[in-house]
Design an enzyme around this catalytic site. Structure first.
Site, PDB file in Angstrom:
ATOM      1  N   PRO A  43    -108.733 -87.319 -58.901  1.00 39.69           N
ATOM      2  CA  PRO A  43    -107.632 -87.837 -59.724  1.00 39.69           C
ATOM      3  C   PRO A  43    -108.097 -88.239 -61.121  1.00 39.69           C
ATOM      4  O   PRO A  43    -107.274 -88.391 -62.025  1.00 39.69           O
ATOM      5  CB  PRO A  43    -107.157 -89.068 -58.942  1.00 39.69           C
ATOM      6  N   GLU A  85    -112.787 -92.570 -49.847  1.00 41.56           N
ATOM      7  CA  GLU A  85    -112.511 -93.212 -51.138  1.00 41.56           C
ATOM      8  C   GLU A  85    -113.090 -92.402 -52.296  1.00 41.56           C
ATOM      9  O   GLU A  85    -112.811 -92.709 -53.454  1.00 41.56           O
ATOM     10  CB  GLU A  85    -113.076 -94.636 -51.159  1.00 41.56           C
ATOM     11  N   ARG A 126    -104.687 -65.296 -59.390  1.00 42.64           N
ATOM     12  CA  ARG A 126    -103.537 -64.562 -59.918  1.00 42.64           C
ATOM     13  C   ARG A 126    -103.798 -63.971 -61.300  1.00 42.64           C
ATOM     14  O   ARG A 126    -103.118 -63.034 -61.709  1.00 42.64           O
ATOM     15  CB  ARG A 126    -102.311 -65.482 -60.018  1.00 42.64           C
ATOM     16  N   ASP A 156     -96.220 -61.490 -66.944  1.00 35.87           N
ATOM     17  CA  ASP A 156     -96.206 -61.325 -68.398  1.00 35.87           C
ATOM     18  C   ASP A 156     -95.023 -62.047 -69.028  1.00 35.87           C
ATOM     19  O   ASP A 156     -95.170 -62.702 -70.048  1.00 35.87           O
ATOM     20  CB  ASP A 156     -96.112 -59.837 -68.760  1.00 35.87           C
TER      21      ASP A 156
HETATM   22  C1  JD8 Z   1    -110.056 -85.878 -54.233  1.00 36.10           C
HETATM   23  C2  JD8 Z   1    -110.511 -88.569 -51.898  1.00 36.10           C
HETATM   24  C3  JD8 Z   1    -108.311 -89.700 -51.775  1.00 36.10           C
HETATM   25  C4  JD8 Z   1    -107.138 -91.697 -51.881  1.00 36.10           C
HETATM   26  C5  JD8 Z   1    -108.882 -92.764 -53.884  1.00 36.10           C
HETATM   27  C6  JD8 Z   1    -109.700 -90.691 -54.454  1.00 36.10           C
HETATM   28  C7  JD8 Z   1    -107.133 -84.188 -57.170  1.00 36.10           C
HETATM   29  N1  JD8 Z   1    -104.330 -84.775 -58.076  1.00 36.10           N
HETATM   30  C8  JD8 Z   1    -104.983 -85.419 -57.056  1.00 36.10           C
HETATM   31  N2  JD8 Z   1    -104.474 -86.402 -56.320  1.00 36.10           N
HETATM   32  N3  JD8 Z   1    -105.366 -86.818 -55.430  1.00 36.10           N
HETATM   33  C9  JD8 Z   1    -106.507 -86.101 -55.561  1.00 36.10           C
HETATM   34  C10 JD8 Z   1    -107.707 -86.350 -54.776  1.00 36.10           C
HETATM   35  C11 JD8 Z   1    -107.724 -87.435 -53.873  1.00 36.10           C
HETATM   36  C12 JD8 Z   1    -108.905 -87.720 -53.187  1.00 36.10           C
HETATM   37  C13 JD8 Z   1    -110.071 -86.964 -53.368  1.00 36.10           C
HETATM   38  C14 JD8 Z   1    -108.881 -85.575 -54.936  1.00 36.10           C
HETATM   39  C15 JD8 Z   1    -111.065 -87.521 -52.548  1.00 36.10           C
HETATM   40  N4  JD8 Z   1    -109.218 -88.711 -52.298  1.00 36.10           N
HETATM   41  C16 JD8 Z   1    -107.958 -90.798 -52.727  1.00 36.10           C
HETATM   42  C17 JD8 Z   1    -106.905 -93.050 -52.495  1.00 36.10           C
HETATM   43  C18 JD8 Z   1    -108.174 -93.669 -52.964  1.00 36.10           C
HETATM   44  N5  JD8 Z   1    -109.154 -91.444 -53.336  1.00 36.10           N
HETATM   45  C19 JD8 Z   1    -106.274 -85.186 -56.604  1.00 36.10           C
HETATM   46  N6  JD8 Z   1    -107.826 -83.391 -57.616  1.00 36.10           N
END
Ligand code: JD8
Length: 246
Positions: free
Chosen positions: A90, A117, A155, A170
């Protein structure tokens, strides 16, 4: 081979069904793309192949340990890695079609999927070369984001789409939303397909579709209009909308 993905994950099985369907299956069958899945757990050396541990400093949840991730990535990609290693997180820059296009020019990409986490910060600092998010909502791990990247990037590889879809793609390089699509029957529950689409007048159909795309984009995603590739005719049409409020 056009593009190789090496995916590092604790859940390789969640990728398989999506990779074995439709466009991704065909692209792999045609040797345009290869996707290799690597279970990080296979590189854990202790008896129970533990890949997570409690966070230093306390707090809830678990953190992915650095040793199995470094071992997996270095075994597959070399030390130091011979290609970009993208962490799905994130905290990354938000994925879009421009990033997809840039990445589709690479011969080899590593994708690292976290869980719990997240991962030990030393992985991010000393192994990862790029961090990408797929949007501002909370998922449970990086697996779905990795599949999103693989799909969007594949793609864009020449030959990965059937011809009709190539042409379709396109028309969307213009940065507008799609025009409405219809197929048979011409009337369904008294709802008629717009007469113009049945007319056979391809020039008027093309104009109607363009105007529908402009109308929808203005109504739903006006932010996209600022970057869209617009002709003078497009601009005239958009100005005409402001007068009669369609
Ligand atoms: C990787 C664990 C879970 C749960 C913090 C990070 C991307 N756009 C996106 N939304 N969420 C992710 C994502 C979430 C992930 C991990 C990507 C590894 N978590 C969360 C709450 C506490 N962790 C993502 N790219």
């Amino acid at each position: 081979m056009n593009l190789r993905f090496d995916v590092f994950t604790l859940f390789p099985e969640v990728f398989t069904p999506y990779l074995q369907a439709s466009i991704l299956q065909r692209a792999q069958g045609a040797d345009l793309v290869s996707v290799k899945l690597h279970n990080i757990r296979d590189w854990a050396t202790d008896r129970h192949h533990v890949c997570d541990d409690i966070p230093y400093g306390g707090g809830g949840g678990m953190v992915m340990k650095p040793e199995p991730i470094f071992a997996a990535v270095e075994a597959i990609l070399g030390s130091p890695p011979s290609c970009p290693l993208i962490l799905l997180t994130p905290q990354g820059r938000v994925f879009n079609q421009t990033i997809a296009r840039q990445l589709s020019g690479q011969p080899h990409l590593g994708l690292l999927c976290g869980r719990y986490e997240g991962i030990d910060e030393r992985v991010r600092q000393h192994l990862v070369t790029d961090e990408i998010s797929i949007g501002d909502y909370v998922l449970s791990g990086g697996e779905l984001p990795a599949l999103v990247l693989i799909d969007a990037i594949t793609r864009l590889i020449p030959g990965a789409l059937g011809d009709p879809e190539g042409a379709w793609d396109d028309s969307h390089a213009s940065g507008l939303l799609e025009y409405p699509h219809y197929t048979r029957p011409p009337e369904f529950r008294h709802w008629r397909v717009p007469e113009i689409l049945l007319s056979g007048d391809h020039a008027r159909i093309a104009l109607w579709r363009r105007q529908q795309a402009l109308l929808r984009t203005k109504q739903r995603r006006p932010d996209l209009l600022e970057k869209a590739d617009l002709s003078e005719g497009d601009r005239d049409f958009l100005h005409s909308l402001e007068l009669d409020d369609k």
